[in-house]
Scaffold this motif. Sequence first.
Motif: not given
Length: 137
Positions: A71-90
């Motif tokens: 899933r390269q390019g599909e996960i967004l990492r929060c810049p402050w604490h590293g929490w990760e979110f699925d870009i497709r669903t949130g």
Amino acid sequence: MARYVVATTGDIPVGTNKVVTVRGREIAVFNVKGAFYAFLNKCPHEGARLCHGAVVGLVRSDEPGTFEYTRQGEILRCPWHGWEFDIRTGQSWVDPENTWVKNYPASIERGGKLVEGPYKAEVFPVSVEEDYVVLEV
């Protein structure tokens, strides 16, 4: 739900994002492999601007010593604490049952279709025959 034109597809190349403000809300629009996804530009954990986070993939492992990068390019990492979110669903990868980013439907539409609008004036075919203008009603 109202619709807003926020960018052309060329404004947001593959693998990038653009932040737009709609009705006072800062919304991040991401282009993931040619598909567009939009969500509130605010991490639900402590409010960081998610558009500044790293876009990464998902590392999976079925056993120690082996891993798969998917899933390269599909996960967004929060810049402050590293929490990760699925870009497709949130959806959060840290707490998927209780945490997600508010997402908004995004679509691509042809420019001509947007210009048409819901209202059209009635028109009649016109032709010129010698010196007379003739309408077909």
